[in-house]
Write a protein that holds these residues in place. Structure first.
Motif, short mmCIF file in Angstrom:
data_model
loop_
_atom_site.label_atom_id
_atom_site.label_comp_id
_atom_site.label_asym_id
_atom_site.label_seq_id
_atom_site.Cartn_x
_atom_site.Cartn_y
_atom_site.Cartn_z
N PHE A 78 0.83 -1.20 0.00
CA PHE A 78 0.00 0.00 0.00
C PHE A 78 0.87 1.25 0.00
O PHE A 78 1.86 1.34 0.74
N ASP A 79 0.47 2.22 -0.83
CA ASP A 79 1.14 3.52 -0.83
C ASP A 79 1.07 4.14 0.56
O ASP A 79 0.01 4.16 1.18
N GLY A 80 2.18 4.66 1.04
CA GLY A 80 2.20 5.30 2.35
C GLY A 80 2.66 4.41 3.48
O GLY A 80 2.96 4.88 4.56
N VAL A 81 2.74 3.10 3.24
CA VAL A 81 3.23 2.16 4.26
C VAL A 81 4.73 1.99 4.05
O VAL A 81 5.17 1.42 3.05
N ALA A 82 5.52 2.49 4.99
CA ALA A 82 6.98 2.41 4.87
C ALA A 82 7.55 1.18 5.56
O ALA A 82 8.62 0.70 5.19
N SER A 83 6.85 0.67 6.55
CA SER A 83 7.30 -0.54 7.23
C SER A 83 6.12 -1.25 7.86
O SER A 83 5.06 -0.65 8.11
N ALA A 84 6.30 -2.54 8.10
CA ALA A 84 5.23 -3.35 8.68
C ALA A 84 5.84 -4.48 9.49
O ALA A 84 6.99 -4.88 9.25
N LYS A 85 5.09 -4.96 10.45
CA LYS A 85 5.52 -6.07 11.28
C LYS A 85 4.35 -7.02 11.46
O LYS A 85 3.24 -6.60 11.82
#
Length: 359
Positions: free
Chosen positions: A211-218
């Protein structure tokens, strides 16, 4: 890659080997050899370019996009920053004052800053007897440059009757740049290293990161017990908009495996204060050096991911490569900080002072 001169020399030597004499430069054969060498050199350049574009490890631009698409990945677009604009007047409103959506304002520090514009996304009203109203707004352009500090927006491009001033009481955050080749390549190579099968952590991670705007995820399996998955997302040093969290939740709910409860939420921000002493090399301007340190620290924190520990070695390494920095000492924090799975470390404040130079 063979150059034009190398190709021409090889052709002339082969011609000499076959005929026993060299072709004169002005002869028909000599001219033909030069023309052919030019075309072969151009073809060789195209082949070299093709060699870099045929593999995802070296492909760039559109060709890298094509490689990413084979793995179901898309390059992320730049996203706008979100915040609030406060429209004020000096005296209480004698009647309701309507401020329409689409009012454009900008920061007003310099001529360059005037390019950073922000506009209201919905209508607001200053009720009778009140002096101000806060209205949701967003930047006109996407990118990290649109993330501005509180109080930076002070110029009304669109005049509003009966309003005397505008500002932003909180920072505009959430703006992110278009995904670079390096960032897209990293996601692409990760998709090869950890294959998504529709049920594992890699599936949920790749889905959220798309998704645009998501720079990192866990992704946290069994976050609330067996059959549950937690997905925590963040932007560049900031939370992502609530609407985006809702959209990711909705889409993941539609595609998740059966009998699994998925929860998508913003990562919890953990602000960190950095205190630093610096000394510049001889002739280095202190203020410029201080600004360079602040910039490097901001870059370091923006590169941190959800659930990634804050290591003093990483902070020190980010500063080590600054040109003109003779010596430095990190005062706070005093030790590494371990992150919980849903935590993102952010830079809260930076305090930099001079240190004594030891010769």
């Amino acid at each position: 890659m063979a150059t034009y001169e190398q190709i021409l020399t090889a052709m002339q030597q082969e011609y000499h080997k076959q005929t026993g004499f060299f072709a004169d430069d002005a002869s028909d054969i000599g001219i033909r050899l030069k023309v052919l060498a030019t075309q072969l050199s151009t073809l060789d350049e195209h082949l070299e370019s093709l060699k870099t574009q045929v593999f995802p490890q070296t492909a760039t631009d559109l060709q890298l996009d094509y490689h990413a698409q084979t793995r179901g990945l898309q390059r992320k677009k730049a996203t706008v920053s979100l915040g609030v604009l406060r429209f004020s007047r000096e005296t209480p409103a004698p009647s309701d004052i309507i401020i329409p959506a689409g009012v454009v304002c900008s920061v007003g520090k310099s001529d360059t800053d005037l390019n950073l514009r922000f506009e209201t996304t919905e209508q607001g009203v200053i009720p009778v007897g009140f002096t101000y109203v806060d209205i949701p707004a967003q930047s006109s352009e996407g990118g990290t440059l649109a993330n501005t500090a509180p109080g930076a927006v002070t110029v009304m491009i669109t005049p509003v009757q009966a309003i005397s001033s505008v500002t932003n009481p909180i920072a505009f955050t959430g703006g992110s740049d278009r995904e670079t080749d390096k960032q897209l390549r990293a996601r692409l190579m990760s998709s090869f290293a950890t294959i998504s099968n529709g049920t594992n952590a890699a599936f949920y991670y790749d889905f959220a990161m798309g998704f645009d705007g998501v720079a990192s995820a866990k992704v946290v399996p069994r976050v609330n017990g067996r059959g549950t998955v937690g997905v925590y997302v963040a932007g560049v040093g900031a939370p992502v908009p609530d609407a985006l969290v809702t959209e990711i939740q909705k889409q993941l709910t539609d595609v998740k495996e059966i009998n699994v409860d998925v929860t998508v939420a913003n990562a919890r921000l953990h602000p960190v204060d950095i205190t630093l002493e610096i000394a510049g090399a001889s002739g280095v301007n202190y203020e410029h050096l201080k600004a360079a340190c602040e910039h490097k620290l901001t870059e370091y924190f923006h590169a941190l991911r959800v659930g990634q520990n804050l290591l003093l070695a990483g902070v020190l390494d980010a500063l080590y490569h600054i040109e003109g920095l003779y010596n430095y000492k990190l005062i706070t924090p005093v030790k590494d900080i371990q992150a919980e799975s849903d935590v993102l470390f952010t830079l809260d404040s930076t305090t930099i002072s001079r240190m004594a130079v030891v010769i």
